[in-house]
Design an enzyme around this catalytic site. Structure first.
Site, PDB file in Angstrom:
ATOM      1  CB  SER A 129      72.610  13.956 -53.574  1.00 52.21           C
ATOM      2  OG  SER A 129      71.408  14.681 -53.540  1.00 52.21           O
ATOM      3  CE  LYS A 167      69.950  13.859 -50.231  1.00 52.64           C
ATOM      4  NZ  LYS A 167      70.088  15.265 -50.645  1.00 52.64           N
TER       5      LYS A 167
END
EC number: 3.4.21.88
Length: 208
Positions: A129, A167
């Site tokens: 990701s 993230k």
């Protein structure tokens, strides 16, 4: 000066450089070294520094006036064990997984992060990701422990289900957005988020 005395003086200089950096965070000037090791000539100190560099005990940056960095070999010569940071398990960079707080092993601390040694830990990335940010599956990220972050910084965050993920962080009007760096993945939107730390380094070498 005999070779034995010269070697002793070089170790004295090496020790002084190490102690100075450890105490105040940056190396001494050549004149400070002169005073500390009782040498009157700066050229003599420059000569010792050059020999320490040839021996692989010291790295000098010729473009900066006092950029002196002691190598791992230099620290070994002084009897100093390299500082290490804990590897505390695995964190997902795709779908969050339960955070692992057990220390699996230790990783040698990069010299440029020594001032933050007590605040750092390492995590292994699983997932894709964050690939657009250059963080790949299997990479190892160095994280500085802190509970705040600026918008756009890459963090390790705990979700409301007590799961950890890497993230990019954004605080928005009425929620927090944990944004993946992968065009095929959706952001995680949360009313609350706990930040464990900010990513400050990346290692691609296998640490096992």
């Amino acid at each position: 000066m005999s070779k034995k005395n010269s070697d002793t003086k070089q170790l004295e200089i090496l020790r002084y450089i190490y102690d100075t950096v450890d105490h105040r965070g940056f190396p001494p000037t050549v004149r400070e070294i002169c005073a500390a090791v009782k040498l009157s000539s700066t050229s003599t100190v420059h000569g010792h520094l050059a020999r320490l560099e040839r021996k692989g005990l010291l790295i000098k940056d010729a473009t900066k006036p006092r950029a002196l960095e002691i190598t791992d070999e230099g620290k070994k010569e002084l009897g100093i064990k390299p500082k290490r940071i804990p590897v505390i398990g695995v964190v997902a960079a795709g779908h969050p997984i339960l955070a692992v707080q057990d220390i699996d092993e230790y990783f040698p601390l990069p010299p440029d992060l020594e001032n933050d040694a007590g605040e750092l830990f390492m995590l292994k990335i699983h997932g894709e990701s964050m690939i657009n940010a250059g963080i790949l599956n299997g990479d190892n990220v160095i994280v500085k422990k802190q509970n705040t972050a600026n918008n756009g910084e890459i963090v390790v965050a705990m979700t409301d289900e007590n799961e950890a993920t890497v993230k990019r962080f954004y605080k928005e009007k009425d929620h927090y957005r944990l944004q993946p760096e992968n065009d095929t993945m959706a952001p995680i939107i949360l009313p609350e988020v706990t930040i464990l730390g900010k990513v400050v380094g990346l290692y691609r070498n296998n640490i096992d």
